[in-house]
Design a protein around this motif. Structure first.
Motif, short mmCIF file in Angstrom:
data_model
loop_
_atom_site.label_atom_id
_atom_site.label_comp_id
_atom_site.label_asym_id
_atom_site.label_seq_id
_atom_site.Cartn_x
_atom_site.Cartn_y
_atom_site.Cartn_z
N MET A 113 -84.37 74.71 -21.19
CA MET A 113 -84.48 73.10 -21.37
C MET A 113 -84.14 72.13 -20.71
O MET A 113 -83.61 72.56 -19.94
N ILE A 114 -85.16 71.29 -20.36
CA ILE A 114 -85.44 70.14 -19.05
C ILE A 114 -84.11 69.11 -19.91
O ILE A 114 -83.51 68.46 -19.30
N ALA A 115 -84.46 69.13 -21.34
CA ALA A 115 -83.44 67.56 -21.38
C ALA A 115 -83.59 66.96 -22.98
O ALA A 115 -84.05 67.76 -23.80
N LYS A 116 -82.51 66.30 -23.47
CA LYS A 116 -82.29 66.40 -24.73
C LYS A 116 -83.15 64.83 -25.09
O LYS A 116 -82.26 63.77 -24.55
N LEU A 117 -83.75 64.40 -25.90
CA LEU A 117 -84.57 63.07 -26.29
C LEU A 117 -83.74 62.56 -27.25
O LEU A 117 -83.67 63.27 -28.95
N ILE A 118 -83.17 61.63 -27.42
CA ILE A 118 -82.63 61.28 -29.03
C ILE A 118 -82.27 59.59 -29.15
O ILE A 118 -82.05 58.54 -27.73
N VAL A 119 -82.81 58.85 -30.68
CA VAL A 119 -83.17 57.88 -30.83
C VAL A 119 -82.80 57.65 -32.13
O VAL A 119 -82.68 58.97 -33.21
N TRP A 120 -82.51 56.27 -32.25
CA TRP A 120 -81.91 56.12 -33.36
C TRP A 120 -82.08 54.24 -33.77
O TRP A 120 -82.87 53.40 -32.90
N ASP A 121 -82.74 54.13 -34.79
CA ASP A 121 -82.56 53.65 -35.78
C ASP A 121 -82.04 53.03 -36.67
O ASP A 121 -81.84 53.60 -37.60
N ALA A 180 -88.52 53.77 -38.49
CA ALA A 180 -88.63 52.92 -37.14
C ALA A 180 -88.03 54.01 -36.50
O ALA A 180 -88.40 54.13 -35.26
N ALA A 181 -86.52 54.96 -36.81
CA ALA A 181 -86.77 55.68 -35.42
C ALA A 181 -87.68 56.80 -35.43
O ALA A 181 -87.66 56.80 -34.18
N LEU A 182 -88.83 56.82 -36.33
CA LEU A 182 -89.92 57.75 -35.38
C LEU A 182 -90.87 56.80 -34.77
O LEU A 182 -91.25 57.39 -34.02
N ALA A 183 -90.47 55.76 -35.16
CA ALA A 183 -91.54 54.84 -33.56
C ALA A 183 -90.52 54.76 -32.46
O ALA A 183 -91.45 55.09 -31.65
N ARG A 196 -92.28 56.14 -29.37
CA ARG A 196 -92.75 55.56 -28.29
C ARG A 196 -91.65 55.88 -27.07
O ARG A 196 -92.20 56.33 -25.53
N ALA A 197 -90.66 57.40 -27.29
CA ALA A 197 -89.52 57.77 -25.66
C ALA A 197 -90.84 58.89 -25.69
O ALA A 197 -90.82 58.96 -24.40
N LEU A 198 -91.19 59.16 -26.53
CA LEU A 198 -92.45 60.95 -25.80
C LEU A 198 -93.16 60.07 -24.71
O LEU A 198 -93.91 60.34 -23.93
N GLY A 199 -93.61 58.72 -25.29
CA GLY A 199 -95.35 58.40 -24.55
C GLY A 199 -94.99 57.76 -23.62
O GLY A 199 -94.89 57.93 -22.41
N GLU A 200 -93.62 57.80 -22.93
CA GLU A 200 -92.73 57.10 -21.85
C GLU A 200 -91.98 58.59 -20.98
O GLU A 200 -91.71 58.15 -19.64
#
Length: 660
Positions: free
Chosen positions: A386-394, A399-402, A406-410
């Motif tokens: 595992m390299i990292a965990k990417l966590i998002v909230w909305d 909105a969280a899926l968006a 966006r975060a994966l694209g970056e």
């Protein structure tokens, strides 16, 4: 409150604990193996102690070495993170004997839930619902097979002491039960030094929903809502989210209260997770309890606004829980993905190598990145990839899926193969967006999700070639004779590059272009496109392709190129000449080891005729068994390995006879 804490772990969880402990004013001590001497968690801690060689059994799993490091540094507490010694009752006892606080539950609670069979017997007594199955001590294969016959196929064979999908196999019929049992026992013995298994009814389309519980030593226990972890492959979680989509208040309360009952029945203290299977009719069944902090705890932190590591440290200091059940509030929706060094297009085989380029999205109120890796560091065979965990909230799931897309694209990772593009396809999947979740989701949608990286089209080739040409200009800025800018003393300025599409099946593309005054003109079979572009020192490529403006990430190391576009990492390689004659059939005639490991089984012999997809070799690597299969029908000419052999990456294992 404690004054100091030693973190008996590595990677992102060690970094996570160190950051929280420092925020609370605690002195932090890291331990490390020889493989982690320059790791991020070592750099972040106030003090660090070497505890052994690179293998986990020689370092992070050595109880005496960890205890000695704590005594040597005067640590008042030890936080075990997750994995390694986090659910080891002997380690918790060793901490107590050394008068060092263990940031976790009592040894008795760990032991009670340490064996899945014993845990299920306890839960049955406590009135927590269970999946029909066999959890007995008799491990004779005949007994286990008879139990499977009685339960009815398909059945799940699961390591009694296990977790993380290791030692877990599905037997679809009686005919394959013995083979799957043997494989599950081998993995269980290798991963947990315990080959006991249990056998359960395999539910057709269940959801995996787990409840975060927290208890203190004063008799208080609460549940911090639930997480849905149904998106899995090989029984390992890929996407976690909180709260669980479609969860009613009544069902949440029933599952939460069942989880609290489970925790109280074993005298629990600290953070824990009670995992359930949720059937389509709303019935739920106890699976297991993880007596530690979970990898996916950040989604719970996002929806509750709490720091669970802080709660752990406060409870370990003897404090009461900061909040009661009726004071807990759920807000918004959070998702977490695990960025792995693995190849989804090759059955998720773990990958090793050095990370030559690493860019994560900027952290803010909506995005969080937990990692223990920095650019230039290597992913080795010693630990989980595992390299990292990417966590998002909305504020809601859509909105969280968006935010996740966006975060994966970056996110940009180069130097080895990762699952980033696969995660992007999952996040963009229409069925996932509709929350049509169950543990078989990935298998059912495999055709939509794989291959995760499509073949490089003209647009990708133009951008990759443009980035390469611009980077070569920068590299040779001080040497006008080496600049690749198209200048000619006479004649035209047409040129070409040979680019191998590494991630798209090794296809070779001859990219023909002219040098223009302010860019390049590319010539393809169906189009001629003028390109103007700039490449920043950070690897941001801004290009105008015939009037269409695109932004991409570009990374280059020698002849290896990675182009990051719309969440997909295209890996290409510059070849000085066309090499069609060196690929194709010659490669297809042999099977090589995708990673270092040990040969568990060889299913064929020289002279055997096999069909496409036939299992040939079973390779054990990173504590998992990987079956290498025939890519086409043919006759086996030679076998280059035998059971027990330690093999290196790229070693030839099987060679097919050349077709007549």
């Amino acid at each position: 409150m404690l004054k100091s804490v030693l973190i008996a772990n590595r990677g992102e969880i060690a970094c996570r604990v160190i950051k929280t402990a420092k925020r609370l004013g605690l002195r932090t001590i890291a331990v490390y193996s020889d493989a982690d001497a320059d790791a991020l968690h070592v750099a972040l801690a106030d003090e660090a102690v070497r505890i052994g060689g690179p293998l986990a059994r020689d370092s992070y799993l050595k109880i005496d070495a960890v205890i000695q490091a704590a005594k040597q540094t005067g640590a008042q507490a030890i936080h075990p993170g997750y994995g390694f010694l986090s659910e080891n009752a002997k380690f918790a006892e060793a901490c107590a004997e050394a008068k060092i606080a263990f940031v976790g539950p009592p040894a008795s609670a760990i032991r009670a839930m340490g064996g899945k069979s014993e845990a299920k017997a306890l839960m049955a007594k406590a009135g927590v619902p269970l999946v029909p199955g066999y959890h007995g001590e008799d491990q004779d294969p005949a007994t286990l097979e008879a139990a499977a016959d009685k339960i009815g196929y398909p059945v799940l064979i699961k390591a009694s002491a296990g977790g993380g999908g290791k030692g877990m196999k599905v037997a679809e019929s009686k005919g394959e039960f013995r083979d799957q049992l043997a494989s599950a026992k081998r993995e269980a013995l290798n991963s947990f030094s315990d080959d006991r298994v249990l056998v359960e009814k395999y539910l057709a389309r269940p959801r995996h929903v787990e409840i975060q519980v927290f208890a203190d030593s004063h008799g208080n226990c609460v549940y911090l809502f639930e997480r849905d972890c149904s998106i899995q492959r090989r029984h390992q979680k890929v996407i976690e989210e909180a709260p669980a989509p479609g969860m009613t208040a009544a069902l949440r309360q029933r599952m939460g209260e069942a989880a609290v009952t489970a925790a109280k029945s074993i005298g629990y203290a600290g953070a824990g997770t009670v995992e359930f299977l949720l059937d389509v009719d709303g019935s739920f069944y106890f699976m297991e309890m993880n007596t530690r902090l979970q990898v996916e705890h950040p989604v719970t932190e996002f929806i509750t606004g709490l720091d669970l590591v802080e709660w752990q440290l406060r409870v370990a200091s003897g404090e009461k829980l900061p909040l009661a059940q009726d004071q807990l509030v759920l807000t918004g929706h959070a998702l977490e993905v695990r960025l792995y060094a693995e190849d989804p297009d090759r059955e998720f085989l773990p990958q090793t190598g050095r990370i030559s380029h690493l860019r994560f999205p900027t952290e803010n109120a909506h995005v969080r990145v937990d990692t223990g890796i920095t650019e230039g560091k290597a992913i080795s065979t010693y630990y989980d990839p595992m390299i990292a965990k990417l966590i998002v909230w909305d504020h809601d799931r859509d909105a969280a899926l968006a935010q996740l897309r966006r975060a994966l694209g970056e996110t940009e990772i180069a130097g080895l193969v990762t699952n980033t593009a696969f995660l992007m396809r999952l996040a963009a999947n229409k069925s996932f967006a509709k929350a049509e979740l169950d543990t078989g989701f990935i298998g059912r949608h495999e055709k939509e999700l794989l291959p995760s990286v499509p073949p490089a089209g003209d647009e990708v080739l133009m951008l990759a070639a443009t980035g390469l040409l611009l980077s070569e200009r920068t590299d040779s800025a001080d040497d006008p004779w080496s600049q690749r800018d198209g200048w000619r003393h006479y004649g035209g300025s047409q040129d070409h590059l040979n680019l191998i599409d590494v991630s798209g099946g090794q296809a070779i593309h001859k990219v023909v272009f002219d040098y223009a005054k302010d860019g390049f003109v590319f010539h393809f079979k169906k189009a001629t496109v003028a390109v103007k572009a700039t490449l920043s020192s950070e690897g941001r490529l801004i290009a105008d392709l015939g009037g269409r403006r695109l932004a991409a990430g570009f990374a280059r190391k020698d002849d290896d190129i990675t182009l990051f576009l719309d969440g997909v990492s295209y890996r290409l390689k510059q070849a000085p000449i066309a090499i069609e004659e060196e690929s194709g059939e010659a490669t297809a005639l042999k099977i090589t080891a995708p990673m270092p490991g040990r040969i568990i089984a060889v299913h064929v012999a020289a002279g055997t005729q096999v069909e496409k997809g036939a299992p040939l070799i079973v390779l054990e690597a990173m504590k998992m068994e990987h079956v290498l299969k025939a890519g086409h029908a043919g006759r086996i000419e030679t076998i280059g390995c035998k059971p027990g052999d330690q093999i290196r990456e790229g070693q030839e294992l099987v060679r097919f006879a050349a077709p007549a």
